[in-house]
Design a protein around this motif. Structure first.
Motif, PDB file in Angstrom:
ATOM      1  N   UNK A  22       0.682  -0.810  -0.123  1.00  0.00           N
ATOM      2  CA  UNK A  22      -0.148  -0.241  -0.227  1.00  0.00           C
ATOM      3  C   UNK A  22       0.799   1.294  -0.324  1.00  0.00           C
ATOM      4  N   UNK A  23       2.189   1.285   1.574  1.00  0.00           N
ATOM      5  CA  UNK A  23       3.347   1.982   0.271  1.00  0.00           C
ATOM      6  C   UNK A  23       3.732   2.457  -0.124  1.00  0.00           C
ATOM      7  N   UNK A  24       3.791   1.557  -1.744  1.00  0.00           N
ATOM      8  CA  UNK A  24       4.778   1.299  -2.207  1.00  0.00           C
ATOM      9  C   UNK A  24       3.472   1.521  -2.789  1.00  0.00           C
ATOM     10  N   UNK A  25       2.534   1.747  -3.786  1.00  0.00           N
ATOM     11  CA  UNK A  25       1.496   1.796  -4.092  1.00  0.00           C
ATOM     12  C   UNK A  25       1.056   3.395  -4.106  1.00  0.00           C
ATOM     13  N   UNK A  26       1.488   4.162  -2.868  1.00  0.00           N
ATOM     14  CA  UNK A  26       0.410   5.396  -3.070  1.00  0.00           C
ATOM     15  C   UNK A  26       1.471   6.251  -2.964  1.00  0.00           C
ATOM     16  N   UNK A  27       3.522   5.816  -3.161  1.00  0.00           N
ATOM     17  CA  UNK A  27       4.033   7.264  -4.060  1.00  0.00           C
ATOM     18  C   UNK A  27       4.351   6.372  -5.452  1.00  0.00           C
ATOM     19  N   UNK A  28       4.399   5.580  -5.905  1.00  0.00           N
ATOM     20  CA  UNK A  28       4.703   4.912  -7.516  1.00  0.00           C
ATOM     21  C   UNK A  28       2.990   5.721  -7.813  1.00  0.00           C
ATOM     22  N   UNK A  29       2.039   5.693  -7.620  1.00  0.00           N
ATOM     23  CA  UNK A  29       0.947   6.683  -8.600  1.00  0.00           C
ATOM     24  C   UNK A  29       0.350   7.460  -8.348  1.00  0.00           C
ATOM     25  N   UNK A  30       0.915   8.165  -7.145  1.00  0.00           N
ATOM     26  CA  UNK A  30       1.237   9.604  -7.535  1.00  0.00           C
ATOM     27  C   UNK A  30       2.556  10.389  -8.105  1.00  0.00           C
ATOM     28  N   UNK A  31       1.687  11.451  -9.439  1.00  0.00           N
ATOM     29  CA  UNK A  31       3.301  11.889 -10.476  1.00  0.00           C
ATOM     30  C   UNK A  31       4.399  12.690  -9.471  1.00  0.00           C
ATOM     31  N   UNK A  32       3.764  13.511  -8.949  1.00  0.00           N
ATOM     32  CA  UNK A  32       4.559  13.859  -7.588  1.00  0.00           C
ATOM     33  C   UNK A  32       5.595  13.437  -7.236  1.00  0.00           C
ATOM     34  N   UNK A  33       5.099  12.248  -6.776  1.00  0.00           N
ATOM     35  CA  UNK A  33       5.792  11.821  -5.569  1.00  0.00           C
ATOM     36  C   UNK A  33       7.399  10.794  -5.979  1.00  0.00           C
ATOM     37  N   UNK A  34       6.503  10.054  -7.414  1.00  0.00           N
ATOM     38  CA  UNK A  34       7.049   9.077  -8.031  1.00  0.00           C
ATOM     39  C   UNK A  34       8.358   9.927  -8.802  1.00  0.00           C
ATOM     40  N   UNK A  35       8.298  11.283  -8.651  1.00  0.00           N
ATOM     41  CA  UNK A  35       8.948  12.113  -9.543  1.00  0.00           C
ATOM     42  C   UNK A  35      10.463  12.105  -8.284  1.00  0.00           C
TER      43      UNK A  35
END
Length: 371
Positions: free
Chosen positions: A51-64
């Motif tokens: 869940x933590x990994x998905x929250x970051x990688x699904x958000x373009x700003x956080x993923x960047x």
């Protein structure tokens, strides 16, 4: 303990699409959900980790940020959520699980959670949307306008504040569902346990029965009457465009949320102008002498009248541009133009003297085609 790489957690590559990331998380959430792995602490931790990994990688700003700086680039609570339990995770990501198995979420069907239905029980049944057609003149479209419209719709009952009950003491717990608002049926298959959840028909999913209805609304929680709504129409809309007025539709039953109003724009035909995108076209008729000698005329615009100079030797079919006299651009700066199309007026009836003058003019060399 060091955190694992988020791409490794979800089992996707760094160039994975948003849909691939969602699909990977969906698969892991189903695999490691604690309800399917009761007592397995490792599975629960993997569930939270996914869940933590998905929250970051699904958000373009956080993923960047993560792609550039790794875990150190994420600023604690500002950049990821700390999940305490299964329900916390479900409430945060329920949107990616919705729509499966007959409209309920995957978590609803496999694990018996139902946050959407819980919201419906606490607020009653949502109100229906309304659709209206708003007729607009070209002048109104050009600059934008505000309209006040009277409509018939359901409004919240003021006597009971939308509850439908005479008083707070008028509610009783539904005996069919014991106040949950849901009827659950558990079935088993080779894939595991399935929980089928349906709203309770006895209380319409509210979990409560009204023993003494409100005398004004008869227990419905709303009254049908006339209301006046204000519609702010932006400049530049087109025929057939629509806008949504959130929460302005019918009130829901027993305190449920209001529906929306869908406003569809209809452009009225104009007396003088035809529309071409954000430009408007006006057909100007001038006489042959005016076309040859030139003149100055007064033409209508969307904002009154304006002077327009016709140069000598102007041909029929030529367009003269009046800059930014057209329609304001939708959600942008500037406006279209007014295009004046030149037409030569040819009289059907002339006097003998006019006929004589025209014949004399016809003999002149400049009047012959090709000169």
């Amino acid at each position: 303990m060091a955190k694992r790489d988020y791409y490794e957690v979800l089992g996707v590559s760094k160039d994975a699409s948003a849909e691939e990331i969602k699909k990977a998380y969906r698969k892991l959430a189903m695999q490691y959900h604690p309800d399917r792995n009761q007592g397995d602490k490792e599975a629960e931790e993997k569930f939270k980790e996914a869940a933590e990994a998905y929250e970051v990688l699904s958000n373009p700003e956080k993923k960047a940020k993560y792609d550039r700086y790794g875990h150190s680039g994420l600023r604690g609570g500002e950049d990821f959520h700390s999940y305490q339990n299964v329900n916390d995770i479900f409430s945060h990501f329920s949107d990616i699980f919705g729509g499966a198995f007959g409209g309920s979420s995957i978590f609803d069907d496999f694990f018996g959670t139902s946050s959407s239905r819980s919201r419906q029980r606490s607020t009653g049944q949502p109100g229906a949307d309304l659709k209206i057609t708003l007729k607009l003149t070209l002048e109104e479209i050009a600059k934008g306008t505000t309209k006040k419209v009277k409509i018939k719709k359901y409004n919240k009952c003021t006597s009971c504040n939308g509850t439908g009950a005479k008083s707070n003491a008028s509610f009783k717990t539904c005996t069919a569902c014991n106040g949950t608002g849901e009827i659950r049926q558990v079935s088993r298959s080779i894939f595991g346990q399935f929980v089928n959840i349906q709203p309770c028909n006895n209380c319409s999913g509210t979990g409560k029965i009204i023993s003494e209805p409100c005398s004004s609304c008869k227990g419905d929680g709303r009254i049908h009457d006339e209301s006046t709504i204000k519609i702010n129409v932006p400049a530049g809309v087109n025929d057939g465009n629509y806008m949504t007025l959130r929460g302005e539709g019918n009130a829901g039953k027993n305190g449920g949320p209001n529906g929306d109003i869908i406003v569809i724009f209809e452009e009225l035909q104009h007396e003088y102008f035809t529309r071409d995108g954000d430009n408007i076209i006006y057909d100007l008729y001038i006489s042959y002498p005016e076309a040859v000698l030139g003149t100055e005329v007064e033409v209508p615009t969307l904002n009154g009248k304006a002077k327009l100079k016709i140069e000598p030797g102007t041909n029929a079919g030529k367009y003269l541009k009046m800059r930014e006299k057209g329609i304001q651009h939708l959600n942008g700066h500037g406006a279209g133009d007014q295009l004046v199309r030149i037409n030569i007026h040819v009289p059907k009836v002339i006097t003998p003297k006019e006929k004589e003058l025209l014949k004399e003019l016809q003999k002149q060399p400049n009047m012959k085609i090709g000169n």
